[in-house]
Design an enzyme around this catalytic site. Structure first.
Site, PDB file in Angstrom:
ATOM      1  N   VAL A 124      -9.375  -6.190  -9.272  1.00 12.42           N
ATOM      2  CA  VAL A 124     -10.609  -6.007  -8.498  1.00 12.42           C
ATOM      3  C   VAL A 124     -11.046  -4.541  -8.509  1.00 12.42           C
ATOM      4  O   VAL A 124     -12.222  -4.235  -8.359  1.00 12.42           O
ATOM      5  CB  VAL A 124     -10.414  -6.491  -7.047  1.00 12.42           C
ATOM      6  CG1 VAL A 124     -11.715  -6.398  -6.253  1.00 12.42           C
ATOM      7  CG2 VAL A 124      -9.890  -7.930  -7.018  1.00 12.42           C
TER       8      VAL A 124
ATOM      9  N   ASP B 292     -21.697 -10.155  -8.545  1.00  9.13           N
ATOM     10  CA  ASP B 292     -23.051  -9.862  -9.015  1.00  9.13           C
ATOM     11  C   ASP B 292     -23.868 -11.158  -9.090  1.00  9.13           C
ATOM     12  O   ASP B 292     -25.039 -11.185  -8.699  1.00  9.13           O
ATOM     13  CB  ASP B 292     -23.017  -9.225 -10.407  1.00  9.13           C
ATOM     14  CG  ASP B 292     -22.133  -8.007 -10.484  1.00  9.13           C
ATOM     15  OD1 ASP B 292     -22.645  -6.914 -10.764  1.00  9.13           O
ATOM     16  OD2 ASP B 292     -20.914  -8.160 -10.276  1.00  9.13           O
TER      17      ASP B 292
ATOM     18  N   ASP C 198       0.853  -1.184   0.000  1.00  7.18           N
ATOM     19  CA  ASP C 198       0.000   0.000   0.000  1.00  7.18           C
ATOM     20  C   ASP C 198       0.893   1.240   0.000  1.00  7.18           C
ATOM     21  O   ASP C 198       2.052   1.194   0.446  1.00  7.18           O
ATOM     22  CB  ASP C 198      -0.914   0.005   1.221  1.00  7.18           C
ATOM     23  CG  ASP C 198      -2.071   0.988   1.081  1.00  7.18           C
ATOM     24  OD1 ASP C 198      -3.132   0.577   0.563  1.00  7.18           O
ATOM     25  OD2 ASP C 198      -1.921   2.154   1.482  1.00  7.18           O
ATOM     26  N   ALA C 199       0.339   2.349  -0.470  1.00  7.25           N
ATOM     27  CA  ALA C 199       1.106   3.592  -0.522  1.00  7.25           C
ATOM     28  C   ALA C 199       1.325   4.193   0.858  1.00  7.25           C
ATOM     29  O   ALA C 199       2.265   4.964   1.060  1.00  7.25           O
ATOM     30  CB  ALA C 199       0.402   4.607  -1.425  1.00  7.25           C
TER      31      ALA C 199
ATOM     32  N   ARG D 208     -19.544   3.018 -11.322  1.00  7.09           N
ATOM     33  CA  ARG D 208     -18.199   2.446 -11.403  1.00  7.09           C
ATOM     34  C   ARG D 208     -17.408   3.048 -12.560  1.00  7.09           C
ATOM     35  O   ARG D 208     -16.198   3.238 -12.478  1.00  7.09           O
ATOM     36  CB  ARG D 208     -18.297   0.929 -11.544  1.00  7.09           C
ATOM     37  CG  ARG D 208     -18.805   0.246 -10.279  1.00  7.09           C
ATOM     38  CD  ARG D 208     -18.918  -1.267 -10.475  1.00  7.09           C
ATOM     39  NE  ARG D 208     -19.260  -1.939  -9.231  1.00  7.09           N
ATOM     40  CZ  ARG D 208     -20.511  -2.130  -8.810  1.00  7.09           C
ATOM     41  NH1 ARG D 208     -21.517  -1.701  -9.531  1.00  7.09           N
ATOM     42  NH2 ARG D 208     -20.748  -2.740  -7.669  1.00  7.09           N
TER      43      ARG D 208
ATOM     44  N   HIS E  36     -19.580  -5.428 -15.022  1.00  9.25           N
ATOM     45  CA  HIS E  36     -19.801  -5.456 -13.576  1.00  9.25           C
ATOM     46  C   HIS E  36     -20.331  -4.081 -13.193  1.00  9.25           C
ATOM     47  O   HIS E  36     -19.579  -3.137 -12.993  1.00  9.25           O
ATOM     48  CB  HIS E  36     -18.501  -5.748 -12.827  1.00  9.25           C
ATOM     49  CG  HIS E  36     -18.596  -5.500 -11.345  1.00  9.25           C
ATOM     50  ND1 HIS E  36     -19.504  -6.116 -10.542  1.00  9.25           N
ATOM     51  CD2 HIS E  36     -17.887  -4.674 -10.537  1.00  9.25           C
ATOM     52  CE1 HIS E  36     -19.352  -5.709  -9.290  1.00  9.25           C
ATOM     53  NE2 HIS E  36     -18.371  -4.816  -9.269  1.00  9.25           N
TER      54      HIS E  36
ATOM     55  N   ASN F 134      -8.389   6.190 -11.822  1.00  5.02           N
ATOM     56  CA  ASN F 134      -7.657   4.961 -11.544  1.00  5.02           C
ATOM     57  C   ASN F 134      -6.659   4.545 -12.623  1.00  5.02           C
ATOM     58  O   ASN F 134      -5.714   3.803 -12.340  1.00  5.02           O
ATOM     59  CB  ASN F 134      -8.649   3.811 -11.316  1.00  5.02           C
ATOM     60  CG  ASN F 134      -9.293   3.870  -9.954  1.00  5.02           C
ATOM     61  OD1 ASN F 134      -8.648   4.181  -8.964  1.00  5.02           O
ATOM     62  ND2 ASN F 134     -10.587   3.587  -9.896  1.00  5.02           N
TER      63      ASN F 134
ATOM     64  N   LYS G 248      -0.147   2.444   7.647  1.00  4.88           N
ATOM     65  CA  LYS G 248      -1.419   1.728   7.541  1.00  4.88           C
ATOM     66  C   LYS G 248      -1.199   0.260   7.204  1.00  4.88           C
ATOM     67  O   LYS G 248      -1.743  -0.642   7.848  1.00  4.88           O
ATOM     68  CB  LYS G 248      -2.283   2.392   6.462  1.00  4.88           C
ATOM     69  CG  LYS G 248      -3.512   1.594   6.004  1.00  4.88           C
ATOM     70  CD  LYS G 248      -4.591   1.570   7.043  1.00  4.88           C
ATOM     71  CE  LYS G 248      -5.950   1.186   6.470  1.00  4.88           C
ATOM     72  NZ  LYS G 248      -6.003  -0.118   5.801  1.00  4.88           N
TER      73      LYS G 248
END
Length: 362
Positions: free
Chosen positions: A155, A185, A70-71, A125, A212, A132, A75
């Site tokens: 994902v 779904d 993770d960046a 979405r 999706h 992204n 965390k």
């Protein structure tokens, strides 16, 4: 001040285990040491979804090593420690974390990408796309170079378009780049039908295909339980709001489909995000891939020309029932029989996705 997470950080000899247990030589053991190929899974993105996936995989004893990337260094280290502290209750798994994709994910068998901007209530979405794509330009090439033989499971949303992006950026064959697609779904679809029919969702054969998200397609014509078609049962038992029997029509089916699509937005509205269901969904895909189960999952695959409704000249990813194994996508249900209405809806879904993929110019 940084807290120590191992005894070696507290000043104890790192060679302690070798003196605590006397290592037997091969002659003393009188047998060759067992050899087993270890499985390494890397999860890029330690948010709610990434951690739900990692936790579910951990409890299923699928991996020998789980890497969290993770960046945000603090965390992801905190998430790692939280899982490590449950070691007494779980299978023995090496869990590591950090921010460097190239060094940490090297030689992974499966790289799962969940990193991305969080979907906000009311946001579709596909609206997440531009936020992204730039992130994927930093993630995917580094992960692909570090693990050139790995499987890549996307994902992050919008998952179909970002799976296409990952395919283009990785240089991998399409069979090794998979999107989580409509696997979840379809589970939501099966849940609603199972609740109505009072059976286990595992006994309901039902698929959502296409995008999706908002334009996903319910394959009503192929739904069955115990070999019995479900659509005919729904037609006989559908009643109007006035409780009077009426002819079953497309509007009733669309109402169920919208309930499936809307269920994700409802969860986001209520708790701010989705996590547990997608965690189980992705873990089931990972199990089928790495255990070579040859199970059928509706996942996002390169679909050009595979079924009616998806032109052969358009490179796009959308969900179709696919057979998954250790090599990735082994086969796709290319002989899927669609009604005229299902084919029409799938074409709309494909057109929607193609518009975004084509605009990216990758």
């Amino acid at each position: 001040m940084k807290k120590a997470s191992s005894l070696s950080e507290l000043g104890f000899d790192a060679d302690g285990p070798s003196t605590f247990f006397r290592q037997l030589t091969l002659s003393e053991c009188d047998e060759r040491p067992p050899r087993r190929r270890l499985i390494k899974i890397s999860v890029i993105g330690a948010g709610n979804v990434g951690m739900a996936i990692a936790q579910t995989i951990l409890t299923q004893d699928l991996a020998d090593e789980i890497v969290l990337v993770d960046a945000v260094a603090d965390k992801v280290r905190g998430e790692m420690l939280d899982l490590q502290h449950a070691a007494a209750f779980l299978p023995r798994v090496n869990i590591v974390s950090g921010t460097d994709i190239a060094s940490l994910t090297r030689s992974s068998d499966l790289v799962i990408v969940t990193a991305g901007a969080r979907q906000i209530p009311g946001e579709t979405r596909l609206n997440l796309l531009q936020r992204n794509v730039s992130l994927f330009r930093r993630i995917v090439p580094a992960a692909a170079e570090a693990s050139p033989e790995s499987l890549l499971l996307i994902v992050s949303n919008p998952v179909d378009v970002l799976t296409y992006v990952a395919w283009k950026l990785s240089g991998f064959p399409a069979s090794r780049v998979i999107g989580s697609g409509t696997n979840l779904d379809s589970s939501r679809f099966r849940f609603l039908l199972a609740e109505h029919l009072e059976v286990s969702a595992q006994d309901v054969q039902a698929y959502m295909v296409g995008e999706h998200g908002d334009s996903s397609v319910a394959l009503w014509s192929s739904i069955s339980v115990a070999g019995m078609p479900v659509l005919a049962h729904l037609q006989r038992n559908h009643r109007s709001s006035a409780a009077a029997a009426k002819a079953f029509d497309a509007a009733a089916l669309e109402g169920i489909r919208r309930a499936v699509v809307g269920s994700a937005y409802e969860v986001i509205k209520l708790k701010g995000y989705t996590s547990w269901a997608i965690g189980y969904s992705v873990a089931s895909i990972a199990w089928s891939l790495l255990r070579d189960q040859r199970r059928i999952h509706p996942v996002s695959v390169l679909a050009k020309g595979l079924v009616r409704g998806v032109p052969a000249d358009r490179e796009l990813f959308l969900s179709l029932p696919a057979r998954l194994g250790r090599a990735g996508v082994i086969g796709v249900a290319a002989e899927l029989e669609l009604t005229e209405e299902e084919e029409k809806r799938l074409r709309v879904s494909a057109d929607t996705l193609w518009g975004y993929c084509h605009a990216l110019g990758l």
